[in-house]
Design a protein around this motif. Sequence first.
Motif, PDB file in Angstrom:
ATOM      1  N   ASP A  34       0.802  -1.223   0.000  1.00  0.00           N
ATOM      2  CA  ASP A  34       0.000   0.000   0.000  1.00  0.00           C
ATOM      3  C   ASP A  34       0.837   1.276   0.000  1.00  0.00           C
ATOM      4  O   ASP A  34       0.606   2.184  -0.814  1.00  0.00           O
ATOM      5  N   LEU A  35       1.827   1.363   0.857  1.00  0.00           N
ATOM      6  CA  LEU A  35       2.631   2.576   0.946  1.00  0.00           C
ATOM      7  C   LEU A  35       3.399   2.834  -0.350  1.00  0.00           C
ATOM      8  O   LEU A  35       3.534   3.986  -0.782  1.00  0.00           O
ATOM      9  N   ALA A  36       3.875   1.769  -0.988  1.00  0.00           N
ATOM     10  CA  ALA A  36       4.574   1.936  -2.259  1.00  0.00           C
ATOM     11  C   ALA A  36       3.635   2.521  -3.316  1.00  0.00           C
ATOM     12  O   ALA A  36       4.042   3.370  -4.116  1.00  0.00           O
ATOM     13  N   MET A  37       2.369   2.097  -3.305  1.00  0.00           N
ATOM     14  CA  MET A  37       1.424   2.615  -4.287  1.00  0.00           C
ATOM     15  C   MET A  37       1.129   4.097  -4.037  1.00  0.00           C
ATOM     16  O   MET A  37       1.123   4.903  -4.973  1.00  0.00           O
ATOM     17  N   PHE A  38       0.894   4.462  -2.793  1.00  0.00           N
ATOM     18  CA  PHE A  38       0.644   5.877  -2.492  1.00  0.00           C
ATOM     19  C   PHE A  38       1.875   6.725  -2.823  1.00  0.00           C
ATOM     20  O   PHE A  38       1.753   7.811  -3.396  1.00  0.00           O
ATOM     21  N   ASN A  39       3.055   6.231  -2.484  1.00  0.00           N
ATOM     22  CA  ASN A  39       4.276   6.981  -2.777  1.00  0.00           C
ATOM     23  C   ASN A  39       4.547   7.069  -4.274  1.00  0.00           C
ATOM     24  O   ASN A  39       5.082   8.079  -4.748  1.00  0.00           O
ATOM     25  N   LEU A  40       4.184   6.039  -5.014  1.00  0.00           N
ATOM     26  CA  LEU A  40       4.332   6.089  -6.465  1.00  0.00           C
ATOM     27  C   LEU A  40       3.505   7.239  -7.030  1.00  0.00           C
ATOM     28  O   LEU A  40       3.981   7.993  -7.885  1.00  0.00           O
ATOM     29  N   GLY A  41       2.285   7.380  -6.540  1.00  0.00           N
ATOM     30  CA  GLY A  41       1.473   8.519  -6.957  1.00  0.00           C
ATOM     31  C   GLY A  41       2.146   9.836  -6.623  1.00  0.00           C
ATOM     32  O   GLY A  41       2.174  10.761  -7.448  1.00  0.00           O
ATOM     33  N   GLY A  42       2.712   9.927  -5.442  1.00  0.00           N
ATOM     34  CA  GLY A  42       3.409  11.146  -5.040  1.00  0.00           C
ATOM     35  C   GLY A  42       4.619  11.451  -5.903  1.00  0.00           C
ATOM     36  O   GLY A  42       4.884  12.609  -6.238  1.00  0.00           O
ATOM     37  N   ALA A  43       5.352  10.424  -6.288  1.00  0.00           N
ATOM     38  CA  ALA A  43       6.521  10.630  -7.150  1.00  0.00           C
ATOM     39  C   ALA A  43       6.085  11.147  -8.521  1.00  0.00           C
ATOM     40  O   ALA A  43       6.728  12.040  -9.096  1.00  0.00           O
ATOM     41  N   HIS A  44       4.986  10.604  -9.039  1.00  0.00           N
ATOM     42  CA  HIS A  44       4.470  11.120 -10.313  1.00  0.00           C
ATOM     43  C   HIS A  44       4.014  12.572 -10.158  1.00  0.00           C
ATOM     44  O   HIS A  44       4.270  13.407 -11.031  1.00  0.00           O
ATOM     45  N   TRP A  45       3.337  12.863  -9.059  1.00  0.00           N
ATOM     46  CA  TRP A  45       2.880  14.229  -8.802  1.00  0.00           C
ATOM     47  C   TRP A  45       4.070  15.188  -8.767  1.00  0.00           C
ATOM     48  O   TRP A  45       4.051  16.244  -9.384  1.00  0.00           O
ATOM     49  N   ASN A  46       5.100  14.792  -8.040  1.00  0.00           N
ATOM     50  CA  ASN A  46       6.279  15.651  -7.906  1.00  0.00           C
ATOM     51  C   ASN A  46       7.024  15.838  -9.219  1.00  0.00           C
ATOM     52  O   ASN A  46       7.710  16.841  -9.395  1.00  0.00           O
TER      53      ASN A  46
END
Length: 86
Positions: A34-46
């Motif tokens: 789960d955390l990897a998926m949320f962070n993946l979204g954040g990396a794309h956002w950034n």
Amino acid sequence: MSWFQLGAAYGDLGQSAQAIDGYEKALALDPDYDLAMFNLGGAHWNSGEKIEALAIWTTAIDRFPDHELAAKLRRNMPAFFPPHQD
């Protein structure tokens, strides 16, 4: 776990492409990370990939609706993620 940690380290350094790669590899090994998926979204956002980030976060919220980061996204971005209905 190592790919996740590498993704997080690259994210902290502002190297979004490498962070994305690390999180994707972590998710390939464990699709329920789960955390990897949320962070993946954040990396794309950034990295400026807002549409991709929103798509990943939507999937993450659907899969992990009770996760603290799902609540944070709903709270901080209600135009994209409506409040959770019990």
